[in-house]
Write an enzyme that holds these catalytic residues in place. Sequence first.
Site, mmCIF file in Angstrom:
data_model
loop_
_atom_site.group_PDB
_atom_site.id
_atom_site.type_symbol
_atom_site.label_atom_id
_atom_site.label_comp_id
_atom_site.label_asym_id
_atom_site.label_seq_id
_atom_site.Cartn_x
_atom_site.Cartn_y
_atom_site.Cartn_z
ATOM 1 N N LYS A 1 0.848 -1.196 0.000
ATOM 2 C CA LYS A 1 0.000 0.000 0.000
ATOM 3 C C LYS A 1 0.876 1.237 0.000
ATOM 4 O O LYS A 1 1.482 1.589 1.020
ATOM 5 C CB LYS A 1 -0.894 0.016 1.238
ATOM 6 C CG LYS A 1 -1.784 1.239 1.261
ATOM 7 C CD LYS A 1 -2.119 1.653 2.671
ATOM 8 C CE LYS A 1 -2.841 2.981 2.659
ATOM 9 N NZ LYS A 1 -2.004 4.088 2.148
ATOM 10 N N GLU B 1 8.865 1.579 11.406
ATOM 11 C CA GLU B 1 9.932 2.567 11.227
ATOM 12 C C GLU B 1 9.272 3.933 11.248
ATOM 13 O O GLU B 1 8.583 4.291 10.305
ATOM 14 C CB GLU B 1 10.638 2.323 9.897
ATOM 15 C CG GLU B 1 11.095 0.898 9.755
ATOM 16 C CD GLU B 1 10.907 0.382 8.361
ATOM 17 O OE1 GLU B 1 11.028 -0.829 8.173
ATOM 18 O OE2 GLU B 1 10.624 1.175 7.466
ATOM 19 N N CYS C 1 13.076 11.009 7.266
ATOM 20 C CA CYS C 1 13.086 10.529 8.651
ATOM 21 C C CYS C 1 14.419 10.840 9.316
ATOM 22 O O CYS C 1 14.472 11.346 10.423
ATOM 23 C CB CYS C 1 12.796 9.037 8.696
ATOM 24 S SG CYS C 1 13.838 8.061 7.613
ATOM 25 N N GLU D 1 8.898 16.281 15.909
ATOM 26 C CA GLU D 1 9.583 16.074 14.638
ATOM 27 C C GLU D 1 9.225 17.238 13.701
ATOM 28 O O GLU D 1 8.051 17.574 13.552
ATOM 29 C CB GLU D 1 9.109 14.757 14.006
ATOM 30 C CG GLU D 1 9.728 14.511 12.643
ATOM 31 C CD GLU D 1 9.353 13.155 12.040
ATOM 32 O OE1 GLU D 1 8.191 12.721 12.198
ATOM 33 O OE2 GLU D 1 10.235 12.540 11.408
#
Length: 506
Positions: A168, A241, A275, A376
């Site tokens: 996906k 992750e 990331c 973040e």
Amino acid sequence: MIIENERTKAASGKTYEVRNPATGEVVDEVPFGDVADVDRAAQAAAKAFTTWSKLAPNKRAEILHKAARNMLAKVEEIAPILTREQGKTLLESRLEAQRFGENIAWFADLADKVHGEHVSLPDTTTYGLVVRRPIGVCGAIVPWNFPLTLAANKVAPAIAAGNTVVLKPASTTPLATLACIEALIEGGLPEGVVNVVLGPATGDAIVGHPLIRKIALTGSTPTGRKVMARAADALKKVTLELGGSDPCIVLDDADLEAAARAISIGRFFNCGQACLAVKRLYIQEAAYAPLMEKLVARASKLKPGNGLDKDSRMGPMHSETQRAEVEAQLKDAVDRGAKVVYGGGRPKGAEYEKGWFIEPTILENVPDGARMWTEEVFGPALPVRKIKDLDEGLRLANDSEFGLGSSIWTGNMAAAHRAVSELEAGYTWVNALQIAHDELPFGGTKQSAHAAHWWRVDRAGPRLHQGQLHDRRHALVLDRHRPGGSRAVTGRGCPCLQAASRLVSR
Ligand code: NAD
């Protein structure tokens, strides 16, 4: 969608539009899949598993190499598709598309090198053998920031080991993924080995589907929490992750030119949507002014623009929501007294009006507690703080719930060694040489770290740069909890790659 190697509509007949983040234009319309489509894809993958898993590994490798070659011949066709749907520059898209095919080929080489173990037992006439076998159907759920790299990181090890996949892509970046899988199919990938479902509802349906025995997700930390909880119902294996807020420490004795280059790439590559980006920067007093000058000079060359335009050095952000989030984090910092040293707003001009553009931004005097330090920042904005010494740098760097990666720039081996030992992250780059110490398998948040420790023997050496996609393979991971156990996995700078290797076998 792609099920059993055929382009397929959603069972419901519903569709949705994919838009270009640089122009707002509709790029394409794709099926809006749901539970029924995931079920078809899972059934197809389960059927394919019965034959694919029984193929001799070298035969699987041969098929995958041929499929990868076919895909790699289409990089120039696929790259603009990725730029149109994701926003990134054509150069960045080419790197990603190339990486997709290379990953398939690289893992194909591992297909016949999956090793088990011999285990001694107290009775000398008996012993245990650990035999690694494919898991079955694996669900691969991918975010929008690196749609191809992250898809390949999951799909390639899974199928090389004999698993089949329901993949996906993020809802907003399905097109280049479809093109890559189609190219593999044209190159000979058998029916049902990789199936692609589209639409926001399909992620949850994959996690809940009884035929899907393993889930690999790259995404945000809140999504990881949901997926883990849902997968727990059926005791499914998961590899997560998730988010990061990587600190970078620069000491007075660092090579500032090299540091400026790596930090600039590390923060602004892919419009800051990575990331393992440099998300918090701590500079020692004497290096502060000269390094800031170099960083500002570099930021000023990063001309935002439509990724298809060859003059653009940084594409738009991927979505309006993403840009609004970064703008809110910037506003929070400025309201608390931070000073904008470069950028801070949206670029001006008619060409920017319809896209989600933002300037590369550098801030200083960002107070403790500001969102830029605690959350973040998934965009091209860098908070910078002056530090007295390494002690202060380590303390601030570790003052975060995130633990994905980190880096230090110094000419002093003792300082580098301390940073590697004391930075609480899964990876530390020392002057751009990457060292993996503690792997944080559940996405790099400290709360979820568990006790797996990995030491990487890194063959790529100092070519690696924080946040940059680099082109060497380094593969050996020694698991020090299993005497004699070593296995080859992917490398290249992201915990997600190590974690993806767990798709390989049970
Ligand atoms: P996201 O969590 O919103 O979505 C990721 C994927 O999960 C998408 O395909 C989405 O449709 C799907 N999803 C969402 N909710 C789901 C659910 N309940 N069940 C199953 N699937 C679900 O993340 P995003 O905004 O697309 O990506 C950005 C995030 O990804 C950032 O936090 C970034 O740090 C992280 N990321 C991490 C790594 C890594 O290796 N650690 C790499 C790249 C990106």
